[in-house]
Design an enzyme around this catalytic site. Sequence first.
Site, PDB file in Angstrom:
ATOM      1  N   GLU A 112       8.541   2.992  14.402  1.00 51.80           N
ATOM      2  CA  GLU A 112       9.281   3.397  13.468  1.00 51.80           C
ATOM      3  C   GLU A 112       9.017   4.946  13.305  1.00 51.80           C
ATOM      4  OE1 GLU A 112       7.635   0.744   9.987  1.00 51.80           O
ATOM      5  OE2 GLU A 112       9.802   1.019   9.790  1.00 51.80           O
ATOM      6  N   GLU A 149       4.490  -4.038  12.207  1.00 53.77           N
ATOM      7  CA  GLU A 149       3.464  -3.043  11.965  1.00 53.77           C
ATOM      8  C   GLU A 149       2.805  -3.401  11.157  1.00 53.77           C
ATOM      9  OE1 GLU A 149       3.844   0.016  12.888  1.00 53.77           O
ATOM     10  OE2 GLU A 149       5.834   0.907  12.969  1.00 53.77           O
ATOM     11  N   CYS A 197      -3.288   1.203   6.685  1.00 53.48           N
ATOM     12  CA  CYS A 197      -3.213   0.344   8.003  1.00 53.48           C
ATOM     13  C   CYS A 197      -3.981   1.351   9.135  1.00 53.48           C
ATOM     14  CB  CYS A 197      -1.867  -0.057   8.416  1.00 53.48           C
ATOM     15  SG  CYS A 197      -0.641   1.417   8.592  1.00 53.48           S
ATOM     16  N   ASN A 237       0.926  -1.296  -0.080  1.00 54.30           N
ATOM     17  CA  ASN A 237      -0.060  -0.139   0.102  1.00 54.30           C
ATOM     18  C   ASN A 237       0.647   1.385  -0.228  1.00 54.30           C
ATOM     19  OD1 ASN A 237       0.652  -0.510   2.540  1.00 54.30           O
ATOM     20  ND2 ASN A 237      -1.114   0.511   3.569  1.00 54.30           N
TER      21      ASN A 237
HETATM   22  P1  NAD Z   1       0.776  -9.220   3.686  1.00 60.14           P
HETATM   23  O1  NAD Z   1       1.059  -9.675   5.126  1.00 60.14           O
HETATM   24  O2  NAD Z   1      -0.003 -10.143   2.953  1.00 60.14           O
HETATM   25  O3  NAD Z   1       2.028  -9.051   3.121  1.00 60.14           O
HETATM   26  C1  NAD Z   1       2.905  -8.097   3.691  1.00 60.14           C
HETATM   27  C2  NAD Z   1       4.419  -8.503   3.127  1.00 60.14           C
HETATM   28  O4  NAD Z   1       4.777  -9.970   3.806  1.00 60.14           O
HETATM   29  C3  NAD Z   1       4.696  -8.986   1.445  1.00 60.14           C
HETATM   30  O5  NAD Z   1       5.628  -8.234   1.152  1.00 60.14           O
HETATM   31  C4  NAD Z   1       4.580 -10.345   1.358  1.00 60.14           C
HETATM   32  O6  NAD Z   1       5.284 -10.871   0.092  1.00 60.14           O
HETATM   33  C5  NAD Z   1       5.513 -10.622   2.742  1.00 60.14           C
HETATM   34  N1  NAD Z   1       5.131 -12.063   3.117  1.00 60.14           N
HETATM   35  C6  NAD Z   1       3.919 -13.010   2.967  1.00 60.14           C
HETATM   36  N2  NAD Z   1       4.105 -14.113   3.446  1.00 60.14           N
HETATM   37  C7  NAD Z   1       5.445 -13.976   4.151  1.00 60.14           C
HETATM   38  C8  NAD Z   1       5.908 -15.191   4.855  1.00 60.14           C
HETATM   39  N3  NAD Z   1       5.551 -16.253   5.190  1.00 60.14           N
HETATM   40  N4  NAD Z   1       7.034 -14.763   5.699  1.00 60.14           N
HETATM   41  C9  NAD Z   1       7.661 -13.572   5.294  1.00 60.14           C
HETATM   42  N5  NAD Z   1       7.102 -12.526   4.262  1.00 60.14           N
HETATM   43  C10 NAD Z   1       5.779 -12.776   4.020  1.00 60.14           C
HETATM   44  O7  NAD Z   1       0.199  -7.791   3.746  1.00 60.14           O
HETATM   45  P2  NAD Z   1      -0.407  -6.895   2.551  1.00 60.14           P
HETATM   46  O8  NAD Z   1      -1.776  -7.549   2.141  1.00 60.14           O
HETATM   47  O9  NAD Z   1       0.723  -6.728   1.596  1.00 60.14           O
HETATM   48  O10 NAD Z   1      -0.480  -5.428   3.272  1.00 60.14           O
HETATM   49  C11 NAD Z   1      -2.002  -5.267   3.775  1.00 60.14           C
HETATM   50  C12 NAD Z   1      -1.690  -5.435   5.294  1.00 60.14           C
HETATM   51  O11 NAD Z   1      -0.459  -4.567   5.958  1.00 60.14           O
HETATM   52  C13 NAD Z   1      -2.849  -4.722   6.079  1.00 60.14           C
HETATM   53  O12 NAD Z   1      -2.996  -5.488   7.075  1.00 60.14           O
HETATM   54  C14 NAD Z   1      -2.003  -3.399   6.614  1.00 60.14           C
HETATM   55  O13 NAD Z   1      -2.989  -3.145   7.807  1.00 60.14           O
HETATM   56  C15 NAD Z   1      -0.945  -3.844   6.922  1.00 60.14           C
HETATM   57  N6  NAD Z   1       0.040  -2.544   6.910  1.00 60.14           N
HETATM   58  C16 NAD Z   1       0.497  -2.233   8.304  1.00 60.14           C
HETATM   59  C17 NAD Z   1       1.274  -1.006   8.324  1.00 60.14           C
HETATM   60  C18 NAD Z   1       1.703  -0.285   9.531  1.00 60.14           C
HETATM   61  O14 NAD Z   1       2.508   0.393   9.683  1.00 60.14           O
HETATM   62  N7  NAD Z   1       1.069  -0.843  10.558  1.00 60.14           N
HETATM   63  C19 NAD Z   1       1.636  -0.257   6.960  1.00 60.14           C
HETATM   64  C20 NAD Z   1       0.936  -0.707   5.887  1.00 60.14           C
HETATM   65  C21 NAD Z   1       0.154  -1.841   5.789  1.00 60.14           C
END
Ligand code: NAD
Length: 497
Positions: A478, A266, A300, A168
Amino acid sequence: MTLTAEDLARCYFTGGRVEGLPTGHFIHGATVAGATGETIESLDPGLARPFATFPAGNAADIERAVESAQKGLSVWRDTAPAERCRVLNRMANVIRAKGDYLAFVETLDSGKTLAEARGDVQSAIRCFEYYAGAADKLEGRSIPLGPGLTSWTEREPVGVTAHIIPWNYPTSTFARGVAPALAAGCAAVVKPAETTPFTALILAAWLVEAGLPAGVLNVVTGFGLDAGAPLVRHPAISHVTFTGSVATGIGAMQAAAANVTGLTLELGGKSPLIALADCDLDRAVDGALWAIFSNAGQICSAGSRLVVERPIHDRMLERLAEKARALHLGHGLSPAAEVGAINSKLHLDRIAAHVDAARRRGCRIVTGGQATVDGETGQGWFFEPTIIDGASVNDPAVQDEIFGPVLTVQVVDSEEEAIDVANGTEFGLVAGIYTRDIGKALKIARRVEAGQVTVNDYWAGGIEVPFGGTKKSGFGREKGLEGIEAYTRTKAITIRH
Ligand code: NAD
């Protein structure tokens, strides 16, 4: 002559071309092919069509990147802090000079609007500038032990850090993790999301242009299970900064535990925006509108739950719904677009399923509620700005992170009830408060379970303000000076003399 994002958009719309995209992983200062030669298609969410490919990385690519980072670390941790500071400042200037290209690529990759992507580029510039200023101020302290003993602490880099990035905010999430890690003297390996790989690769190459030695920053693209998982569980990684969903974050935490690796998590959010009856209604309506519909709700920290006092419920809802209906959805590169696309078809279907289920449970959809397309092209993955009223406290629409342009509205009769409702989910990322009464604002700010609270401006803040969650939104911080702490550890040295 540097082309503006608008020039690049014209070329893209007329010829479908995107010049200058990276074609491989970025390892040891160079673009390299993946170990298997397999690639993944990158899709433009605004048109729902492919525009490029990138390597599907695996454990062998991660191995190569971590080895490179270990070599990079041996150089960078001994580089004078003043020189680290210069490199990071030069990086800020490189991004400033070429940022429009980055914003253009980010828009294509993520689906967000160009204005939003330009905002992310500005925030990346600020990250590099801000942490450049911190690189030469990581001081220890002296500890009095009496005659014959001298004791002090030093802050040393933790080592090689891993950064797992979601789709995102790829540019700003990269910068807010990588800039403090580099300022601290760490070397890093970044794994961007599989739908938004390009800006991390571009930023990695620009860092070398800014003077970062080869190997200090490496990027491996690919799927989470194939490339993310081997990175997180790699024994040479000293800290994992994971930004993503709660479920994947828990998996990352379990994998990191095997090597006792430190983590910053995060994760998701379901953040409340509390509007008290005495608030400036115009301000609160605009605040609530952009708290949820910025980046098509894929944030998020989106203000996805409006918690509103009864006397202003009807008026606020009416005005919000009117403004939501008027928002122009469109391809991020179209100048008219106010709300961009949803990043992938998979995610669009997830949002639609959440809203359909809420409808079936009897929740009132005040406006929106449907997947749609760009009105100009008839293409793309879009979701109408949606407001759901009257969902009960325990309804999944109120409890689950939908991560799209969907706002729920809950009515309350006092600020006490507002606090209870605000705290009534498993998340704790952000809370926004709209009121003219500073006493009430402070009382709520102190009792609400959230990593950060804003009053009368939902998005107030900047790189200077620490950011992170509580409860299932994660832990660690962060941004701000706290943002560098994960990347240094304290060493105490004591001498008897
Ligand atoms: P996701 O958890 O599906 O993926 C995030 C990242 O993790 C991607 O790069 C993905 O390839 C990687 N990933 C997936 N499986 C993995 C594994 N087994 N081991 C290591 N890495 C792995 O999340 P998303 O759908 O890409 O993003 C949306 C989510 O992120 C939402 O829940 C959102 O709230 C959260 N988010 C949080 C923040 C914050 O600062 N708190 C900021 C942005 C997004």
